[in-house]
Design a protein around this motif. Structure first.
Motif, PDB file in Angstrom:
ATOM      1  N   ASP A   1     -21.000  22.121  47.572  1.00 18.75           N
ATOM      2  CA  ASP A   1     -21.017  23.130  46.520  1.00 18.75           C
ATOM      3  C   ASP A   1     -21.632  22.623  45.221  1.00 18.75           C
ATOM      4  OD1 ASP A   1     -19.821  24.790  48.339  1.00 18.75           O
ATOM      5  OD2 ASP A   1     -17.804  24.578  47.519  1.00 18.75           O
ATOM      6  N   ASP A   2     -22.174  21.389  45.259  1.00 18.78           N
ATOM      7  CA  ASP A   2     -22.833  20.802  44.092  1.00 18.78           C
ATOM      8  C   ASP A   2     -21.921  20.812  42.850  1.00 18.78           C
ATOM      9  OD1 ASP A   2     -24.916  19.471  42.849  1.00 18.78           O
ATOM     10  OD2 ASP A   2     -25.943  21.303  42.229  1.00 18.78           O
ATOM     11  N   ASP A   3     -20.668  20.455  43.061  1.00 22.62           N
ATOM     12  CA  ASP A   3     -19.684  20.432  41.982  1.00 22.62           C
ATOM     13  C   ASP A   3     -19.768  19.105  41.247  1.00 22.62           C
ATOM     14  OD1 ASP A   3     -17.553  20.599  40.286  1.00 22.62           O
ATOM     15  OD2 ASP A   3     -16.015  20.727  41.853  1.00 22.62           O
ATOM     16  N   ARG A   4     -20.707  19.008  40.327  1.00 27.34           N
ATOM     17  CA  ARG A   4     -20.930  17.746  39.616  1.00 27.34           C
ATOM     18  C   ARG A   4     -19.884  17.467  38.546  1.00 27.34           C
ATOM     19  NH1 ARG A   4     -27.015  16.146  40.364  1.00 27.34           N
ATOM     20  NH2 ARG A   4     -27.442  17.449  42.162  1.00 27.34           N
ATOM     21  N   GLY A   5     -19.003  18.415  38.304  1.00 25.73           N
ATOM     22  CA  GLY A   5     -17.918  18.197  37.354  1.00 25.73           C
ATOM     23  C   GLY A   5     -16.707  17.536  37.981  1.00 25.73           C
ATOM     24  N   ALA A   6     -16.681  17.459  39.301  1.00 23.39           N
ATOM     25  CA  ALA A   6     -15.533  16.856  39.985  1.00 23.39           C
ATOM     26  C   ALA A   6     -15.520  15.350  39.779  1.00 23.39           C
ATOM     27  CB  ALA A   6     -15.604  17.174  41.479  1.00 23.39           C
ATOM     28  N   ASN A   7     -14.342  14.774  39.704  1.00 26.14           N
ATOM     29  CA  ASN A   7     -14.204  13.329  39.596  1.00 26.14           C
ATOM     30  C   ASN A   7     -14.216  12.753  41.014  1.00 26.14           C
ATOM     31  OD1 ASN A   7     -13.604  10.681  39.108  1.00 26.14           O
ATOM     32  ND2 ASN A   7     -11.788  11.085  37.888  1.00 26.14           N
ATOM     33  N   LEU A   8     -15.377  12.321  41.461  1.00 22.81           N
ATOM     34  CA  LEU A   8     -15.522  11.835  42.825  1.00 22.81           C
ATOM     35  C   LEU A   8     -14.646  10.622  43.113  1.00 22.81           C
ATOM     36  CD1 LEU A   8     -19.331  12.227  43.587  1.00 22.81           C
ATOM     37  CD2 LEU A   8     -17.447  13.678  44.303  1.00 22.81           C
ATOM     38  N   ARG A   9     -14.357   9.844  42.085  1.00 22.96           N
ATOM     39  CA  ARG A   9     -13.528   8.643  42.310  1.00 22.96           C
ATOM     40  C   ARG A   9     -12.156   9.012  42.877  1.00 22.96           C
ATOM     41  NH1 ARG A   9     -13.487   3.394  38.754  1.00 22.96           N
ATOM     42  NH2 ARG A   9     -12.339   2.111  40.208  1.00 22.96           N
ATOM     43  N   ASP A  10     -11.656  10.201  42.501  1.00 25.52           N
ATOM     44  CA  ASP A  10     -10.362  10.646  43.004  1.00 25.52           C
ATOM     45  C   ASP A  10     -10.374  10.868  44.516  1.00 25.52           C
ATOM     46  OD1 ASP A  10      -9.338  10.578  40.457  1.00 25.52           O
ATOM     47  OD2 ASP A  10      -9.495  12.731  40.126  1.00 25.52           O
ATOM     48  N   PHE A  11     -11.565  10.919  45.110  1.00 28.45           N
ATOM     49  CA  PHE A  11     -11.679  11.156  46.542  1.00 28.45           C
ATOM     50  C   PHE A  11     -12.324   9.983  47.280  1.00 28.45           C
ATOM     51  CE2 PHE A  11     -11.740  15.168  44.281  1.00 28.45           C
ATOM     52  CZ  PHE A  11     -10.634  15.783  44.835  1.00 28.45           C
ATOM     53  N   VAL A  12     -13.309   9.342  46.636  1.00 25.41           N
ATOM     54  CA  VAL A  12     -14.023   8.247  47.300  1.00 25.41           C
ATOM     55  C   VAL A  12     -13.112   7.032  47.497  1.00 25.41           C
ATOM     56  CG1 VAL A  12     -15.934   6.615  47.081  1.00 25.41           C
ATOM     57  CG2 VAL A  12     -16.294   8.998  46.504  1.00 25.41           C
ATOM     58  N   ASP A  13     -12.407   6.623  46.456  1.00 16.23           N
ATOM     59  CA  ASP A  13     -11.540   5.446  46.583  1.00 16.23           C
ATOM     60  C   ASP A  13     -10.403   5.668  47.586  1.00 16.23           C
ATOM     61  OD1 ASP A  13     -12.975   3.687  45.023  1.00 16.23           O
ATOM     62  OD2 ASP A  13     -11.828   4.068  43.200  1.00 16.23           O
ATOM     63  N   PRO A  14      -9.688   6.813  47.519  1.00 22.08           N
ATOM     64  CA  PRO A  14      -8.664   7.026  48.546  1.00 22.08           C
ATOM     65  C   PRO A  14      -9.251   7.117  49.958  1.00 22.08           C
ATOM     66  CG  PRO A  14      -8.255   8.457  46.679  1.00 22.08           C
ATOM     67  CD  PRO A  14      -9.599   7.823  46.459  1.00 22.08           C
ATOM     68  N   TRP A  15     -10.426   7.734  50.106  1.00 24.05           N
ATOM     69  CA  TRP A  15     -11.062   7.780  51.428  1.00 24.05           C
ATOM     70  C   TRP A  15     -11.275   6.365  51.950  1.00 24.05           C
ATOM     71  CZ3 TRP A  15     -15.847   5.659  52.628  1.00 24.05           C
ATOM     72  CH2 TRP A  15     -16.233   5.817  53.956  1.00 24.05           C
ATOM     73  N   TRP A  16     -11.809   5.478  51.083  1.00 26.23           N
ATOM     74  CA  TRP A  16     -12.041   4.089  51.479  1.00 26.23           C
ATOM     75  C   TRP A  16     -10.717   3.440  51.922  1.00 26.23           C
ATOM     76  CZ3 TRP A  16     -10.397  -0.755  50.079  1.00 26.23           C
ATOM     77  CH2 TRP A  16     -11.181  -1.835  50.505  1.00 26.23           C
ATOM     78  N   SER A  17      -9.670   3.623  51.120  1.00 25.69           N
ATOM     79  CA  SER A  17      -8.380   2.993  51.419  1.00 25.69           C
ATOM     80  C   SER A  17      -7.790   3.500  52.727  1.00 25.69           C
ATOM     81  CB  SER A  17      -7.386   3.255  50.279  1.00 25.69           C
ATOM     82  OG  SER A  17      -7.820   2.633  49.089  1.00 25.69           O
ATOM     83  N   PHE A  18      -7.766   4.811  52.908  1.00 19.76           N
ATOM     84  CA  PHE A  18      -7.190   5.357  54.133  1.00 19.76           C
ATOM     85  C   PHE A  18      -8.052   5.036  55.343  1.00 19.76           C
ATOM     86  CE2 PHE A  18      -4.843   8.097  51.119  1.00 19.76           C
ATOM     87  CZ  PHE A  18      -3.563   7.766  51.540  1.00 19.76           C
ATOM     88  N   SER A  19      -9.353   4.922  55.148  1.00 18.01           N
ATOM     89  CA  SER A  19     -10.228   4.528  56.259  1.00 18.01           C
ATOM     90  C   SER A  19      -9.906   3.116  56.718  1.00 18.01           C
ATOM     91  CB  SER A  19     -11.700   4.597  55.837  1.00 18.01           C
ATOM     92  OG  SER A  19     -12.074   5.914  55.558  1.00 18.01           O
ATOM     93  N   ARG A  20      -9.478   2.277  55.766  1.00 24.37           N
ATOM     94  CA  ARG A  20      -9.151   0.890  56.081  1.00 24.37           C
ATOM     95  C   ARG A  20      -7.730   0.731  56.617  1.00 24.37           C
ATOM     96  NH1 ARG A  20     -12.639  -3.020  54.176  1.00 24.37           N
ATOM     97  NH2 ARG A  20     -14.688  -2.097  54.060  1.00 24.37           N
ATOM     98  N   GLY A  21      -6.823   1.633  56.229  1.00 24.20           N
ATOM     99  CA  GLY A  21      -5.437   1.530  56.685  1.00 24.20           C
ATOM    100  C   GLY A  21      -4.709   0.370  56.037  1.00 24.20           C
ATOM    101  N   HIS A  22      -3.781  -0.233  56.773  1.00 26.41           N
ATOM    102  CA  HIS A  22      -3.023  -1.360  56.241  1.00 26.41           C
ATOM    103  C   HIS A  22      -3.989  -2.504  55.947  1.00 26.41           C
ATOM    104  CE1 HIS A  22       0.182  -4.206  55.676  1.00 26.41           C
ATOM    105  NE2 HIS A  22      -0.439  -5.034  56.482  1.00 26.41           N
ATOM    106  N   PRO A  23      -3.897  -3.171  54.829  1.00 26.64           N
ATOM    107  CA  PRO A  23      -2.869  -3.159  53.793  1.00 26.64           C
ATOM    108  C   PRO A  23      -3.234  -2.304  52.587  1.00 26.64           C
ATOM    109  CG  PRO A  23      -4.220  -5.072  53.520  1.00 26.64           C
ATOM    110  CD  PRO A  23      -4.793  -4.320  54.691  1.00 26.64           C
ATOM    111  N   PHE A  24      -4.204  -1.419  52.721  1.00 23.35           N
ATOM    112  CA  PHE A  24      -4.677  -0.621  51.594  1.00 23.35           C
ATOM    113  C   PHE A  24      -3.927   0.696  51.447  1.00 23.35           C
ATOM    114  CE2 PHE A  24      -8.210  -3.279  53.032  1.00 23.35           C
ATOM    115  CZ  PHE A  24      -8.400  -4.020  51.884  1.00 23.35           C
ATOM    116  N   VAL A  25      -2.944   0.911  52.318  1.00 21.17           N
ATOM    117  CA  VAL A  25      -2.139   2.135  52.292  1.00 21.17           C
ATOM    118  C   VAL A  25      -0.673   1.727  52.213  1.00 21.17           C
ATOM    119  CG1 VAL A  25      -1.478   4.194  53.597  1.00 21.17           C
ATOM    120  CG2 VAL A  25      -3.851   3.382  53.662  1.00 21.17           C
ATOM    121  N   GLY A  26       0.068   2.419  51.375  1.00 24.42           N
ATOM    122  CA  GLY A  26       1.485   2.110  51.241  1.00 24.42           C
ATOM    123  C   GLY A  26       2.337   3.358  51.225  1.00 24.42           C
TER     124      GLY A  26
END
Length: 197
Positions: free
Chosen positions: A25-50
């Protein structure tokens, strides 16, 4: 720590779906960090998820401690570690001692930084280039290749910020770098030695 692997994968997919909607949707106002960093963490699983099922969250790694008390396994499982950060981990000087200013143990090399090897600002640029052409699988491959995290000393982190040959690498990649090249190229350009942990 036992995690429900299916739940962790679902959370990773959920964050990825949010990213997909933002980009589609080309939403350039969204804070992508709120989604990119958690995606990375959950993709990695333990120990990046608590947390406890079903209330899992990403574990942050701001201002990690070289002594390893709170981040030991996470630091060991990052994508890249500088030789300086590896040496600091061996010295195991607690960040609380650094805060207290104990000069007998204090070394600037003992302060550690977790860095996005391709700066997030650069990743955002890449995501929104021809965003209408992205397929979901291609976006996931793009993020998987470029979203890497590295462990540096604070001195090495400052070296990225220095202007050399007319360029700071704090939020940029070297001029000759192109998408899909080595995601750790900034460190090589500043002669920061290191590799996979």
């Amino acid at each position: 720590m036992q995690l429900d692997q299916l739940r962790v994968e679902q959370l990773a997919e959920s964050y990825f779906e949010h990213l997909w909607i933002i980009i589609r949707d080309d939403d350039r106002g969204a804070n992508l960090r709120d989604f990119v960093d958690p995606w990375w963490s959950f993709s990695r699983g333990h120990p990046f998820v608590g947390g406890k099922y079903p209330h899992y969250s990403q574990r942050t790694m701001n201002n990690p401690c070289a002594c390893g008390h709170e981040h030991k396994e996470r630091l060991r499982r990052l994508d890249w570690i500088s030789d300086g950060a590896a040496a600091a981990k061996l010295r195991r000087v607690c960040k609380n001692i650094l805060k207290e200013g104990r000069n007998d143990l204090r070394s600037p090399s003992d302060r550690l930084v977790v860095d996005h090897s391709v700066p997030l600002a650069k990743i955002y640029q890449g995501i929104f280039i021809d965003h209408s052409d992205w397929e979901k699988d291609d976006l996931k491959k793009f993020l998987t290749h470029h979203m890497k995290r590295a462990l540096l000393t604070s001195e090495e982190d400052r070296a990225l910020d220095e202007v050399r040959d007319g360029q700071s690498l704090k939020s940029e990649m070297p001029r000759d770098w192109k998408w899909w090249d080595d995601p750790f190229a900034r460190y090589h350009a500043r002669a920061i030695a290191g590799g996979a942990p």
